[in-house]
Design a protein around this motif. Structure first.
Motif, PDB file in Angstrom:
ATOM      1  N   ARG A  70      68.453 -32.263  16.598  1.00 12.79           N
ATOM      2  CA  ARG A  70      68.516 -30.812  16.846  1.00 12.79           C
ATOM      3  C   ARG A  70      68.823 -30.070  15.547  1.00 12.79           C
ATOM      4  NH1 ARG A  70      72.542 -29.336  21.474  1.00 12.79           N
ATOM      5  NH2 ARG A  70      71.579 -27.283  21.078  1.00 12.79           N
ATOM      6  N   TYR A  71      69.635 -30.693  14.729  1.00 11.86           N
ATOM      7  CA  TYR A  71      69.982 -30.084  13.447  1.00 11.86           C
ATOM      8  C   TYR A  71      68.753 -29.986  12.544  1.00 11.86           C
ATOM      9  CZ  TYR A  71      72.045 -29.492   8.810  1.00 11.86           C
ATOM     10  OH  TYR A  71      72.341 -29.036   7.547  1.00 11.86           O
ATOM     11  N   VAL A  72      68.016 -31.079  12.376  1.00  9.73           N
ATOM     12  CA  VAL A  72      66.873 -31.065  11.457  1.00  9.73           C
ATOM     13  C   VAL A  72      65.733 -30.196  11.978  1.00  9.73           C
ATOM     14  CG1 VAL A  72      67.442 -33.309  10.474  1.00  9.73           C
ATOM     15  CG2 VAL A  72      65.896 -33.201  12.425  1.00  9.73           C
ATOM     16  N   ALA A  73      65.744 -29.909  13.287  1.00 14.12           N
ATOM     17  CA  ALA A  73      64.714 -29.029  13.847  1.00 14.12           C
ATOM     18  C   ALA A  73      65.012 -27.561  13.593  1.00 14.12           C
ATOM     19  CB  ALA A  73      64.581 -29.284  15.343  1.00 14.12           C
ATOM     20  N   THR A  74      66.207 -27.264  13.097  1.00 13.69           N
ATOM     21  CA  THR A  74      66.622 -25.885  12.810  1.00 13.69           C
ATOM     22  C   THR A  74      66.259 -25.540  11.370  1.00 13.69           C
ATOM     23  OG1 THR A  74      68.493 -26.155  14.325  1.00 13.69           O
ATOM     24  CG2 THR A  74      68.594 -24.310  12.777  1.00 13.69           C
ATOM     25  N   VAL A  76      66.352 -24.536   7.552  1.00 12.57           N
ATOM     26  CA  VAL A  76      67.409 -24.871   6.591  1.00 12.57           C
ATOM     27  C   VAL A  76      68.372 -23.714   6.368  1.00 12.57           C
ATOM     28  CG1 VAL A  76      67.868 -25.536   4.197  1.00 12.57           C
ATOM     29  CG2 VAL A  76      65.987 -26.595   5.434  1.00 12.57           C
ATOM     30  N   ASP A  77      67.869 -22.483   6.343  1.00 14.59           N
ATOM     31  CA  ASP A  77      68.740 -21.349   6.065  1.00 14.59           C
ATOM     32  C   ASP A  77      69.633 -20.970   7.245  1.00 14.59           C
ATOM     33  OD1 ASP A  77      66.700 -20.389   7.652  1.00 14.59           O
ATOM     34  OD2 ASP A  77      66.470 -18.502   6.550  1.00 14.59           O
ATOM     35  N   ARG A  78      69.477 -21.656   8.396  1.00 12.99           N
ATOM     36  CA  ARG A  78      70.289 -21.351   9.574  1.00 12.99           C
ATOM     37  C   ARG A  78      71.126 -22.544  10.013  1.00 12.99           C
ATOM     38  NH1 ARG A  78      65.506 -19.524  13.253  1.00 12.99           N
ATOM     39  NH2 ARG A  78      67.084 -19.611  14.909  1.00 12.99           N
ATOM     40  N   ARG A  79      71.301 -23.514   9.107  1.00 11.85           N
ATOM     41  CA  ARG A  79      72.067 -24.711   9.439  1.00 11.85           C
ATOM     42  C   ARG A  79      73.001 -25.062   8.280  1.00 11.85           C
ATOM     43  NH1 ARG A  79      66.838 -28.783   8.967  1.00 11.85           N
ATOM     44  NH2 ARG A  79      67.210 -29.518   6.834  1.00 11.85           N
ATOM     45  N   ILE A  80      74.045 -25.867   8.570  1.00 17.40           N
ATOM     46  CA  ILE A  80      75.018 -26.223   7.545  1.00 17.40           C
ATOM     47  C   ILE A  80      75.662 -27.569   7.883  1.00 17.40           C
ATOM     48  CG2 ILE A  80      76.923 -24.980   8.680  1.00 17.40           C
ATOM     49  CD1 ILE A  80      77.861 -24.181   5.806  1.00 17.40           C
ATOM     50  N   VAL A  81      75.977 -28.340   6.847  1.00 13.70           N
ATOM     51  CA  VAL A  81      76.690 -29.608   6.980  1.00 13.70           C
ATOM     52  C   VAL A  81      78.138 -29.360   6.574  1.00 13.70           C
ATOM     53  CG1 VAL A  81      76.779 -32.049   6.331  1.00 13.70           C
ATOM     54  CG2 VAL A  81      74.597 -30.811   6.249  1.00 13.70           C
ATOM     55  N   THR A  82      79.074 -29.933   7.330  1.00 13.25           N
ATOM     56  CA  THR A  82      80.483 -29.771   6.987  1.00 13.25           C
ATOM     57  C   THR A  82      81.218 -31.098   7.086  1.00 13.25           C
ATOM     58  OG1 THR A  82      82.510 -28.494   7.453  1.00 13.25           O
ATOM     59  CG2 THR A  82      81.213 -29.217   9.353  1.00 13.25           C
ATOM     60  N   GLN A 221      79.443 -19.608  14.461  1.00  8.69           N
ATOM     61  CA  GLN A 221      79.302 -18.166  14.698  1.00  8.69           C
ATOM     62  C   GLN A 221      78.241 -17.545  13.788  1.00  8.69           C
ATOM     63  OE1 GLN A 221      81.140 -17.326  17.495  1.00  8.69           O
ATOM     64  NE2 GLN A 221      81.466 -19.542  17.202  1.00  8.69           N
ATOM     65  N   THR A 222      77.937 -18.203  12.673  1.00  7.31           N
ATOM     66  CA  THR A 222      76.965 -17.661  11.706  1.00  7.31           C
ATOM     67  C   THR A 222      75.805 -18.608  11.439  1.00  7.31           C
ATOM     68  OG1 THR A 222      78.388 -18.495   9.918  1.00  7.31           O
ATOM     69  CG2 THR A 222      78.639 -16.175  10.544  1.00  7.31           C
ATOM     70  N   HIS A 223      75.803 -19.776  12.091  1.00  8.89           N
ATOM     71  CA  HIS A 223      74.716 -20.737  11.916  1.00  8.89           C
ATOM     72  C   HIS A 223      74.238 -21.215  13.285  1.00  8.89           C
ATOM     73  CE1 HIS A 223      76.904 -20.884   8.067  1.00  8.89           C
ATOM     74  NE2 HIS A 223      75.762 -21.222   7.522  1.00  8.89           N
ATOM     75  N   GLU A 224      72.960 -21.545  13.362  1.00  9.98           N
ATOM     76  CA  GLU A 224      72.407 -22.037  14.616  1.00  9.98           C
ATOM     77  C   GLU A 224      72.718 -23.514  14.835  1.00  9.98           C
ATOM     78  OE1 GLU A 224      70.945 -20.162  16.923  1.00  9.98           O
ATOM     79  OE2 GLU A 224      71.397 -18.449  15.629  1.00  9.98           O
ATOM     80  N   ALA A 259      74.103 -25.520  18.022  1.00  7.82           N
ATOM     81  CA  ALA A 259      73.966 -26.979  18.081  1.00  7.82           C
ATOM     82  C   ALA A 259      75.051 -27.612  17.209  1.00  7.82           C
ATOM     83  CB  ALA A 259      72.586 -27.401  17.594  1.00  7.82           C
ATOM     84  N   LEU A 260      75.916 -28.404  17.833  1.00 14.59           N
ATOM     85  CA  LEU A 260      76.965 -29.110  17.105  1.00 14.59           C
ATOM     86  C   LEU A 260      76.625 -30.594  17.129  1.00 14.59           C
ATOM     87  CD1 LEU A 260      79.625 -29.227  15.602  1.00 14.59           C
ATOM     88  CD2 LEU A 260      80.831 -29.192  17.797  1.00 14.59           C
ATOM     89  N   SER A 261      76.243 -31.107  15.968  1.00 12.83           N
ATOM     90  CA  SER A 261      75.793 -32.482  15.841  1.00 12.83           C
ATOM     91  C   SER A 261      76.703 -33.239  14.894  1.00 12.83           C
ATOM     92  CB  SER A 261      74.347 -32.516  15.310  1.00 12.83           C
ATOM     93  OG  SER A 261      73.487 -31.687  16.068  1.00 12.83           O
TER      94      SER A 261
END
Length: 363
Positions: A70-74, A76-82, A221-224, A259-261
């Motif tokens: 689900r993450y890689v389908a989003t 790049v500018d709307r996703r983040i790794v933490t 809240q700021t990323h999909e 999406a929380l992966s």
């Protein structure tokens, strides 16, 4: 911090004795993968690329993922790794390998965040406020020396991030007692028996867990899509945050529909019989404060011929020590315990000494 000797009952004999460590063997991996429905650990585990890492390399360097497709389908500018680190002390090399993974993901184009758990160490581990403040500053320098770009990405502590602290309070309304009880790390009994953590889920431990969940939710809240990079022993923390976010309703000023992966790293087997590297257990691993001579001795004297149980080989493939192709060769050299393996261990020891020297002194 309470110092207890927690007792457990052996299901085979019925005898009670001191808590034993959970060893992160392939049996352990298979058990949690089955229990929590994670993708199986085999070559088909990752059927996608991420940040320039192909499927084969992802399968080597990571254990499994949870909903990362689900993450890689989003976009790049709307996703983040933490990811984040509890700062009970100076980092060991397994922690350095986590930073290196983030550097690699960032270099491959991912938005990345590293959270330095100063409040977690203050609360959950009983470290002094000044100690955690100083350690967070040194972790920042160390992360940047290892290659993390704090301008492109986020490199922050917990105490100065008011939004996450506020959101922790807001999400508290949606937690349940069972959430906290179900979020104990698998090796909690072992650590509690050694006086490293509180025996029970105390209020301060609940605060640490809730703040970690808030770190994830705040990004949502700021990323999909949010991808959490953790060791597989911390898989329950992600589940905790997912369950709480699912309960957000119309009264919640927070959204829970992102999406929380999770991307789970394999754990490095500890030296001297310990289940993994730990900053809190002397002798379990190699840290940035381990003398160079001791690093060389530990590495060169690893006689395991099974790469899956060799602390040295496991650390090699956790760190950005060499390419995927070279690791395949080194794996065979370890099995054969040949002269190339012995030479490789010497080279790796010097590599670790170089990493050690990147840690800023406290002077």
């Amino acid at each position: 911090m309470s110092r207890v000797t927690e007792l457990t009952t052996d299901p085979r004999t019925g005898e009670t004795g001191p808590a034993q460590p959970v060893l992160f063997s392939e049996d352990y991996y298979r058990r949690i993968i089955k229990e929590f429905d994670y993708s199986p650990f085999d070559l088909r585990r990752f059927d996608f690329s991420l940040a320039g890492l192909g499927q084969e390399e992802l399968n080597l360097r990571y254990l499994c993922h949870h909903a990362a497709d689900r993450y890689v389908a989003t976009p790049v500018d709307r996703r983040i790794v933490t990811t984040g680190f509890g700062m009970s002390g100076a980092p060991h090399m397994a922690t350095a390998s986590h930073i290196m993974k983030m550097v690699r993901l960032q270099a491959g184009g991912e938005n990345c965040q590293i959270v330095l758990g100063d409040l977690d160490a203050y609360n959950g581990r009983g470290r002094s406020y000044g100690f955690t403040e100083d350690l967070a500053e040194r972790f920042c320098v160390f992360s940047e020396r290892l290659g993390f770009d704090a301008v492109r990405g986020v490199l922050r502590n917990q105490r100065d991030h008011a939004e996450a602290l506020t959101n922790m309070y807001l999400l508290g309304r949606y937690t349940q007692e069972s959430d906290f009880q179900g979020a104990e790390e698998d090796n909690h009994a072992y650590y509690a028996s050694r006086g490293i953590v509180d025996e029970t889920m105390t209020f301060r431990r609940r605060l640490s867990l809730a703040l970690m969940a808030s770190d994830f939710v705040t990004l949502g809240q700021t990323h999909e899509a949010v991808l959490v990079l953790l060791g597989v022993d911390e898989h329950k923390y992600v589940r905790f945050a997912q369950e709480v976010a699912r309960r957000f309703d119309g009264d919640a000023p927070l959204r829970g529909d992102f999406a929380l992966s999770a991307l789970y790293a394999r754990l490095n087997t500890g030296f001297n019989g310990h289940p993994k590297f730990s900053k809190s257990i002397p002798g379990s691993g190699i840290s940035v404060e381990t003398p160079a001579a001791e690093i060389r001795s530990l590495v060169e004297n690893d006689e395991s011929r099974d790469p899956a149980h060799s602390p040295v080989f496991q650390l090699m493939h956790q760190m950005t020590y060499c390419s995927h192709e070279e690791l395949v060769r080194i794996n065979q050299d370890c099995l054969e315990n040949n002269s190339r393996w012995r030479a490789e261990k010497k080279n790796f020891a010097e590599y670790l000494v170089t990493v050690k020297e990147m840690w800023p002194s406290g002077e």
